[in-house]
Design a protein around this motif. Structure first.
Motif, short mmCIF file in Angstrom:
data_model
loop_
_atom_site.label_atom_id
_atom_site.label_comp_id
_atom_site.label_asym_id
_atom_site.label_seq_id
_atom_site.Cartn_x
_atom_site.Cartn_y
_atom_site.Cartn_z
N UNK A 1 0.85 -1.19 0.00
CA UNK A 1 0.00 0.00 0.00
C UNK A 1 0.88 1.25 0.00
N UNK A 2 0.65 2.16 -0.94
CA UNK A 2 1.45 3.37 -1.03
C UNK A 2 0.61 4.57 -0.64
N UNK A 3 1.12 5.37 0.29
CA UNK A 3 0.40 6.58 0.70
C UNK A 3 0.62 7.70 -0.30
N UNK A 4 -0.33 8.63 -0.32
CA UNK A 4 -0.21 9.84 -1.13
C UNK A 4 -0.32 11.05 -0.22
N UNK A 5 0.56 12.03 -0.43
CA UNK A 5 0.55 13.24 0.37
C UNK A 5 -0.79 13.96 0.24
N UNK A 6 -1.29 14.45 1.35
CA UNK A 6 -2.55 15.21 1.46
C UNK A 6 -3.81 14.37 1.33
N UNK A 7 -3.66 13.05 1.25
CA UNK A 7 -4.86 12.21 1.34
C UNK A 7 -5.31 12.12 2.79
N UNK A 8 -6.59 11.90 2.96
CA UNK A 8 -7.20 11.97 4.29
C UNK A 8 -7.07 10.65 5.06
N UNK A 9 -6.93 10.79 6.38
CA UNK A 9 -7.01 9.64 7.28
C UNK A 9 -7.96 9.98 8.42
N UNK A 19 -11.24 9.99 16.93
CA UNK A 19 -10.39 11.04 17.49
C UNK A 19 -10.48 12.29 16.63
N UNK A 20 -10.37 12.12 15.32
CA UNK A 20 -10.46 13.25 14.42
C UNK A 20 -9.97 12.89 13.02
N UNK A 21 -10.05 13.85 12.12
CA UNK A 21 -9.60 13.68 10.74
C UNK A 21 -8.27 14.38 10.55
N UNK A 22 -7.41 13.80 9.73
CA UNK A 22 -6.09 14.35 9.51
C UNK A 22 -5.70 14.14 8.05
N UNK A 23 -4.50 14.63 7.68
CA UNK A 23 -3.98 14.47 6.33
C UNK A 23 -2.57 13.90 6.39
N UNK A 24 -2.25 13.05 5.42
CA UNK A 24 -0.89 12.54 5.29
C UNK A 24 0.01 13.69 4.85
N UNK A 25 1.07 13.94 5.59
CA UNK A 25 1.98 15.03 5.26
C UNK A 25 3.34 14.55 4.76
N UNK A 26 3.76 13.37 5.21
CA UNK A 26 5.03 12.82 4.76
C UNK A 26 5.12 11.38 5.26
N UNK A 33 3.89 10.62 8.85
CA UNK A 33 3.69 11.93 9.48
C UNK A 33 2.33 12.50 9.06
N UNK A 34 1.54 12.89 10.04
CA UNK A 34 0.20 13.40 9.76
C UNK A 34 0.00 14.77 10.42
N UNK A 35 -0.93 15.54 9.87
CA UNK A 35 -1.27 16.82 10.47
C UNK A 35 -2.03 16.59 11.77
N UNK A 36 -2.14 17.64 12.57
CA UNK A 36 -2.85 17.53 13.85
C UNK A 36 -4.32 17.21 13.57
N UNK A 37 -4.86 16.14 14.15
CA UNK A 37 -6.25 15.76 13.90
C UNK A 37 -7.23 16.85 14.33
N UNK A 38 -8.30 16.96 13.56
CA UNK A 38 -9.36 17.93 13.86
C UNK A 38 -10.69 17.19 13.99
N UNK A 39 -11.48 17.60 14.97
CA UNK A 39 -12.82 17.05 15.13
C UNK A 39 -13.78 18.20 15.44
#
Length: 225
Positions: A1-9, A19-26, A33-39
């Motif tokens: 499985x290959x991740x793509x930058x800025x896809x949602x998790x 917990x919240x929604x985040x984005x793949x950053x690296x 590495x993911x952005x700070x989750x938001x809910x």
């Protein structure tokens, strides 16, 4: 499985609480590495060492995996560092994937020459014009190519139907023909399991159905251990 930058998790706790929604950053071989989750517009913090469950998705796949929070920060950027998962559970977004699901539906038989006009109507218009002809039924599965219905009427193979759902998550009008049926004995009489093959569905209608199935699969993945 290959991740793509800025896809949602989507991140979930061990008790399946969002917990919240985040984005793949690296990502690299060891870490994600993911952005700070938001809910609901609020930033959510993650404690180092906590195990989390994530659902990652793009246009064609859903992916469930488990990880552990390793820390925060990368190059002075506020990111969470998670361990790369050792395994993934992947569900493809396929038009022919059949989802077992019970939905309240309505249907009526239609003549081929009537299809063109009726297919342009929405569910409210159909309910108003064909109120006396509509029969209630239940679905037992659905895919982008067809739907299975449990009905009281003994339809013939080849009969054409208009089928509609007013479920808030799937408000659609579908047309199709009966391609198979099975007779079931119930305490209150006979019922029939019929398979309906969709005919000439628009792209937007197919996308609604496949999107609905994809959403339900995501919800089911969330609760898997």
């Amino acid at each position: 499985m290959k991740f793509e930058i800025n896809n949602k998790v989507e991140l979930f706790s061990g008790h399946d609480e969002l917990i919240g929604n985040s984005l793949i950053q690296d990502f690299d071989e060891k870490y994600l590495f993911i952005s700070i989750p938001m809910k609901k517009g609020i930033k959510k913090s993650l404690e180092t060492g906590v195990a989390v469950k994530l659902i990652y998705y793009d246009e064609t796949n859903l992916c469930l995996f488990h990880s552990v929070v390793e820390g925060i920060g990368k190059d002075n950027i506020m990111l969470y560092k998670l361990t790369q998962p050792s395994k993934f559970e992947v569900v493809q977004r396929r038009e022919d994937f059949r989802l077992p699901i019970v939905l309240e539906m309505k249907y009526f038989k239609v003549k081929p020459e009537e299809l063109a006009g009726i297919s342009e109507m929405d569910s409210d218009q159909i309910e108003g014009m064909f109120k006396t002809e509509l029969k209630e039924c239940l679905s037992f599965d659905i895919s982008g190519k067809g739907i299975g219905l449990l009905i009281d009427e003994n339809l013939a193979i080849g009969d054409q139907l208009m089928v509609m759902s007013k479920n808030p998550s799937l408000n659609v009008v579908l047309n199709g023909d009966v391609i198979h049926k099975n007779k079931l004995f119930k305490i209150k009489g006979f019922k029939y399991k019929v398979g309906i093959r969709f005919l000439d569905q628009s792209y937007s209608t197919k996308e609604k159905i496949v999107g609905f199935i994809f959403k339900k699969m995501r919800e089911q993945l969330k609760t898997r251990k």
